[in-house]
Scaffold this motif. Structure first.
Motif, PDB file in Angstrom:
ATOM      1  N   ASN A  47      40.643 -29.716  89.750  1.00  0.00           N
ATOM      2  CA  ASN A  47      39.375 -29.501  90.471  1.00  0.00           C
ATOM      3  C   ASN A  47      38.195 -30.256  89.848  1.00  0.00           C
ATOM      4  O   ASN A  47      37.038 -29.896  90.070  1.00  0.00           O
ATOM      5  CB  ASN A  47      39.059 -28.004  90.541  1.00  0.00           C
ATOM      6  CG  ASN A  47      38.874 -27.415  89.150  1.00  0.00           C
ATOM      7  OD1 ASN A  47      39.043 -28.116  88.153  1.00  0.00           O
ATOM      8  ND2 ASN A  47      38.517 -26.143  89.073  1.00  0.00           N
ATOM      9  N   TYR A  48      38.502 -31.273  89.031  1.00  0.00           N
ATOM     10  CA  TYR A  48      37.493 -32.160  88.413  1.00  0.00           C
ATOM     11  C   TYR A  48      36.618 -31.442  87.386  1.00  0.00           C
ATOM     12  O   TYR A  48      36.340 -31.981  86.338  1.00  0.00           O
ATOM     13  CB  TYR A  48      36.574 -32.864  89.434  1.00  0.00           C
ATOM     14  CG  TYR A  48      37.267 -33.384  90.669  1.00  0.00           C
ATOM     15  CD1 TYR A  48      38.516 -34.005  90.580  1.00  0.00           C
ATOM     16  CD2 TYR A  48      36.706 -33.263  91.922  1.00  0.00           C
ATOM     17  CE1 TYR A  48      39.165 -34.482  91.701  1.00  0.00           C
ATOM     18  CE2 TYR A  48      37.346 -33.744  93.055  1.00  0.00           C
ATOM     19  CZ  TYR A  48      38.583 -34.347  92.942  1.00  0.00           C
ATOM     20  OH  TYR A  48      39.220 -34.811  94.056  1.00  0.00           O
ATOM     21  N   ALA A  49      36.096 -30.222  87.700  1.00  0.00           N
ATOM     22  CA  ALA A  49      35.272 -29.448  86.762  1.00  0.00           C
ATOM     23  C   ALA A  49      34.071 -30.235  86.253  1.00  0.00           C
ATOM     24  O   ALA A  49      33.704 -30.139  85.090  1.00  0.00           O
ATOM     25  CB  ALA A  49      36.133 -28.947  85.599  1.00  0.00           C
ATOM     26  N   LEU A  50      33.456 -31.031  87.130  1.00  0.00           N
ATOM     27  CA  LEU A  50      32.230 -31.759  86.761  1.00  0.00           C
ATOM     28  C   LEU A  50      31.024 -30.847  86.990  1.00  0.00           C
ATOM     29  O   LEU A  50      31.035 -29.994  87.875  1.00  0.00           O
ATOM     30  CB  LEU A  50      32.088 -33.028  87.617  1.00  0.00           C
ATOM     31  CG  LEU A  50      33.232 -34.036  87.511  1.00  0.00           C
ATOM     32  CD1 LEU A  50      33.034 -35.162  88.526  1.00  0.00           C
ATOM     33  CD2 LEU A  50      33.355 -34.602  86.106  1.00  0.00           C
ATOM     34  N   PHE A  51      29.968 -31.050  86.187  1.00  0.00           N
ATOM     35  CA  PHE A  51      28.741 -30.277  86.383  1.00  0.00           C
ATOM     36  C   PHE A  51      27.980 -30.869  87.558  1.00  0.00           C
ATOM     37  O   PHE A  51      27.533 -32.016  87.496  1.00  0.00           O
ATOM     38  CB  PHE A  51      27.869 -30.320  85.127  1.00  0.00           C
ATOM     39  CG  PHE A  51      28.532 -29.720  83.914  1.00  0.00           C
ATOM     40  CD1 PHE A  51      28.899 -28.386  83.883  1.00  0.00           C
ATOM     41  CD2 PHE A  51      28.790 -30.500  82.788  1.00  0.00           C
ATOM     42  CE1 PHE A  51      29.507 -27.830  82.764  1.00  0.00           C
ATOM     43  CE2 PHE A  51      29.402 -29.961  81.659  1.00  0.00           C
ATOM     44  CZ  PHE A  51      29.761 -28.629  81.649  1.00  0.00           C
ATOM     45  N   PRO A  52      27.772 -30.106  88.653  1.00  0.00           N
ATOM     46  CA  PRO A  52      27.165 -30.672  89.854  1.00  0.00           C
ATOM     47  C   PRO A  52      25.693 -31.043  89.677  1.00  0.00           C
ATOM     48  O   PRO A  52      25.185 -31.940  90.337  1.00  0.00           O
ATOM     49  CB  PRO A  52      27.321 -29.570  90.905  1.00  0.00           C
ATOM     50  CG  PRO A  52      27.527 -28.307  90.134  1.00  0.00           C
ATOM     51  CD  PRO A  52      28.178 -28.692  88.841  1.00  0.00           C
ATOM     52  N   HIS A  53      24.977 -30.343  88.749  1.00  0.00           N
ATOM     53  CA  HIS A  53      23.535 -30.589  88.578  1.00  0.00           C
ATOM     54  C   HIS A  53      23.252 -31.777  87.672  1.00  0.00           C
ATOM     55  O   HIS A  53      22.106 -32.170  87.495  1.00  0.00           O
ATOM     56  CB  HIS A  53      22.860 -29.328  88.018  1.00  0.00           C
ATOM     57  CG  HIS A  53      23.365 -28.942  86.655  1.00  0.00           C
ATOM     58  ND1 HIS A  53      24.617 -28.387  86.472  1.00  0.00           N
ATOM     59  CD2 HIS A  53      22.819 -29.047  85.422  1.00  0.00           C
ATOM     60  CE1 HIS A  53      24.802 -28.166  85.178  1.00  0.00           C
ATOM     61  NE2 HIS A  53      23.723 -28.555  84.515  1.00  0.00           N
ATOM     62  N   MET A  54      24.319 -32.362  87.081  1.00  0.00           N
ATOM     63  CA  MET A  54      24.136 -33.508  86.180  1.00  0.00           C
ATOM     64  C   MET A  54      24.573 -34.788  86.875  1.00  0.00           C
ATOM     65  O   MET A  54      25.459 -34.768  87.739  1.00  0.00           O
ATOM     66  CB  MET A  54      24.996 -33.337  84.916  1.00  0.00           C
ATOM     67  CG  MET A  54      24.578 -32.237  83.981  1.00  0.00           C
ATOM     68  SD  MET A  54      25.672 -32.302  82.517  1.00  0.00           S
ATOM     69  CE  MET A  54      25.078 -30.887  81.608  1.00  0.00           C
ATOM     70  N   THR A  55      23.980 -35.908  86.451  1.00  0.00           N
ATOM     71  CA  THR A  55      24.461 -37.209  86.932  1.00  0.00           C
ATOM     72  C   THR A  55      25.821 -37.481  86.299  1.00  0.00           C
ATOM     73  O   THR A  55      26.241 -36.786  85.359  1.00  0.00           O
ATOM     74  CB  THR A  55      23.505 -38.347  86.543  1.00  0.00           C
ATOM     75  OG1 THR A  55      23.504 -38.463  85.107  1.00  0.00           O
ATOM     76  CG2 THR A  55      22.089 -38.117  87.059  1.00  0.00           C
ATOM     77  N   VAL A  56      26.480 -38.526  86.789  1.00  0.00           N
ATOM     78  CA  VAL A  56      27.767 -38.939  86.224  1.00  0.00           C
ATOM     79  C   VAL A  56      27.608 -39.247  84.730  1.00  0.00           C
ATOM     80  O   VAL A  56      28.397 -38.784  83.895  1.00  0.00           O
ATOM     81  CB  VAL A  56      28.297 -40.176  86.987  1.00  0.00           C
ATOM     82  CG1 VAL A  56      29.441 -40.831  86.235  1.00  0.00           C
ATOM     83  CG2 VAL A  56      28.763 -39.761  88.388  1.00  0.00           C
TER      84      VAL A  56
END
Length: 365
Positions: free
Chosen positions: A91-100
């Motif tokens: 599920n990637y688990a990236l922080f949505p509020h941060m840029t790449v």
């Protein structure tokens, strides 16, 4: 117990067991050594124990019994964030509020790296996954494949020696999935990082791995390089799980020099390699790959020749898939290369089919 530091193993599972309820073992006596730089895939159906094994290595699950070593040191009591392991999830688990770029910088800032070093490592990781221009975007502005590449870059940005991947391509469509398989494989080849990868997709495992551990019922059924798993399955489960396979049941009638003669349930006699039988008079399952079966074999080409009736002929471009009735089995599959001499085959045709002893393996019943 042997000193793990004295061996070549970078990761070692030593007698590892896992139970959630104190009664049933989800992982049963797992012993495996993974050398530094290897790409090892844990492959198996749902509930076979592969993901639990990965989670114990990551530190998100605790082993009920046994030890897990990393670089010669037991990590049973080491917290996940102190193991220095990169992780990639489905599920990637990236922080949505941060840029790449901020997503990639996060694991470096946690490790108290200086600003200039952080920027350099983030840019290098983005370039590695061919997203050098995407640092200022948010995850929501990226496609699924791009987000997964960011997740891979984030797992590699702090230059860990070990990266764990749990079904990382499961959410992608077929074409993108295949493309990402090659990309991850090439990154591994380039960096020489140790990768432990979990999937239930056998073609993914065959494409990417140095070795594959096939899990079933909490145990490794076979651990081998892809070609060996496919060509030389050690038991009936592995033969069925890896690739397409014709399965014929019968009884071992005679044994000599590693070759057995099997009487099929339908009465025919087949000669096969004796790989994993319990001797004369016992039940066995024969394993035979569809591409190793010949239609109209030449005189003396095959030691096993029977009459087969074509039930279904499917044109698949590079090869033709024929479902036949052979030895009382109407789901016997033959794959033939798409060459001019096979054009005449039609449903309802009865023709000789044959295979050699070397391609037919007598396994457990």
């Amino acid at each position: 117990m042997a000193n793990p530091a004295s061996s070549e193993a970078y990761v070692r599972f030593d007698g590892v067991q896992k139970s959630y309820d104190g009664v049933n073992l989800v992982v049963k006596d797992l012993n495996v050594d993974i050398p530094r730089g290897e790409f090892l895939t844990m492959l198996g159906p749902s509930g076979s124990g592969k993901t639990t094994s990965l989670m114990m290595l990551a530190g998100f699950e605790t082993a009920t019994h046994g030890d897990i070593f990393l670089n010669g040191r037991s990590i049973n009591n080491v917290a996940p964030h102190k193991r220095g392991i990169g992780m990639v999830f489905q599920n990637y688990a990236l922080f949505p509020h941060m840029t790449v770029a901020e997503n990639l910088a996060f694991p470096l800032q946690v490790r108290k790296m200086g600003k200039a070093e952080v920027e350099e490592k983030v840019q290098r990781a983005l370039d590695m996954v061919e997203l050098g221009e995407f640092g200022n975007r948010r995850p929501a502005q990226l496609s699924g494949g791009q987000q997964q590449r960011v997740a891979v870059a984030r797992a590699l940005v702090f230059e860990p020696d070990l990266v764990l991947m749990d079904e990382p391509l499961g959410a992608l469509d077929k074409n993108l999935r295949e493309q990402m398989q090659y990309e991850i494989k090439h990154i591994h080849d380039r960096l020489g990082v140790t990768v432990v990868y979990v999937t239930h997709d056998q073609s993914e495992a065959l494409t990417m791995s140095n070795r594959i551990a096939v899990f079933e019922d909490g145990r490794i059924q076979q651990l081998a390089p892809p070609t060996e798993l496919y060509e030389k399955p050690e038991n009936a489960f592995v033969a069925q799980f890896i690739g397409e396979n014709n399965k014929l049941s019968g009884k071992v009638d005679a044994l000599a020099d590693g070759i057995c003669e099997v009487v099929l349930d339908s009465g025919e006699r087949v000669k096969a390699l004796d790989i994993n039988t319990d001797g004369a008079g016992t039940a066995t399952t024969l394993s035979l790959r569809p591409e190793r079966v010949f239609l109209n074999p030449a005189e003396g080409q095959c030691q096993n020749v029977f009459s087969g009736k074509a039930e279904e002929v499917i044109y698949l471009g590079d090869h033709i898939r024929v479902r036949m009735n052979v030895c009382g089995h109407d789901d016997f599959i033959v794959k033939v290369p798409n060459s001019s001499d096979k054009k005449g085959l039609a449903e309802g045709d009865t023709i000789p089919v044959g295979w050699s002893i070397d391609d037919c393996r007598a396994l457990d019943a």
